[in-house]
Write a protein that holds these residues in place. Sequence first.
Motif, PDB file in Angstrom:
ATOM      1  N   HIS A   1       0.843  -1.209   0.000  1.00 44.09           N
ATOM      2  CA  HIS A   1       0.000   0.000   0.000  1.00 44.09           C
ATOM      3  C   HIS A   1       0.876   1.256   0.000  1.00 44.09           C
ATOM      4  O   HIS A   1       0.630   2.208  -0.744  1.00 44.09           O
ATOM      5  CB  HIS A   1      -0.900   0.040   1.248  1.00 44.09           C
TER       6      HIS A   1
ATOM      7  N   HIS B   1      -6.918   3.714   1.455  1.00 45.17           N
ATOM      8  CA  HIS B   1      -7.750   2.500   1.363  1.00 45.17           C
ATOM      9  C   HIS B   1      -8.590   2.284   2.621  1.00 45.17           C
ATOM     10  O   HIS B   1      -9.609   1.609   2.557  1.00 45.17           O
ATOM     11  CB  HIS B   1      -6.901   1.265   1.018  1.00 45.17           C
TER      12      HIS B   1
ATOM     13  N   LYS C   1      -7.268  -2.649  -3.418  1.00 41.66           N
ATOM     14  CA  LYS C   1      -6.236  -2.751  -4.464  1.00 41.66           C
ATOM     15  C   LYS C   1      -6.296  -1.582  -5.440  1.00 41.66           C
ATOM     16  O   LYS C   1      -5.360  -1.334  -6.184  1.00 41.66           O
ATOM     17  CB  LYS C   1      -6.397  -4.066  -5.232  1.00 41.66           C
TER      18      LYS C   1
END
Length: 218
Positions: free
Chosen positions: A8, A39, A48
């Motif tokens: 991430h 996220h 994703k």
Amino acid sequence: MYQDTYKHKGQRKKLIEELHKSGIKDEKVLQAMMKIPRHFFMDIGLDKLAYQNKAFPIAAEQTISQPFTVAFQTQLLEIKKGAKILEIGTGSGYQTAVLLELGARVYTIERQKQLYLDAQVLLKSLGYKAQFFYGDGYKGKAAYGPFDGIIVTAGAPYIPDALKEQLKTGGILVIPVGENDKQIMYKITKIAENEFKEEKFGNFRFVPMLEGTAKNRK
Ligand code: SAH
């Protein structure tokens, strides 16, 4: 549940570099966005995609704004540490987190009950403190004003007078103006009592700024 992995962080770094290349030069804004795991503010199944430079759906048929848009609006606000900022359209709370990361004191209004509730829980769990209001942002929040900055994160059909009135002298209102799904970004600076400077910046696309509060919890 949510984790901020190296993957991430790597994707986030790339996104921040992309924002820099596309004209976001305010290092503080870029640093703030590098710190915040976008996220966390999206459905877990979308994690994703969270570092693509795109808007995504959140609850109540709303969207988390595109990262470029968040960066652009934040940059226009010229936030100084301790600045008092009013945000219209809490949504996911991501933009709220960016403002807080820059040291602003944030008052944020949302007309969708579910988003109003969820954003509070999430931001608190991340250690952020803001003042949350369920209500109609067209009216602003006079009782807490005047503000150094006001940011509207929904497309407004016109510029509400209440928001201009709630700026301090020297204060800045950043608002996307236009109907349907096309808006022009306005930066309005209050230069004196009843005197405003108006600047326009390019086209953006937002969900609409609607009057009143939404009646149905979804
Ligand atoms: N900053 C948010 C943007 C969410 S989309 C984010 O990046 O997640 C815009 C939000 O504005 C929506 O949640 C919508 O419900 C809210 N909104 C629209 N009109 C409003 C109004 N009059 N008052 C308060 N919030 C409003």
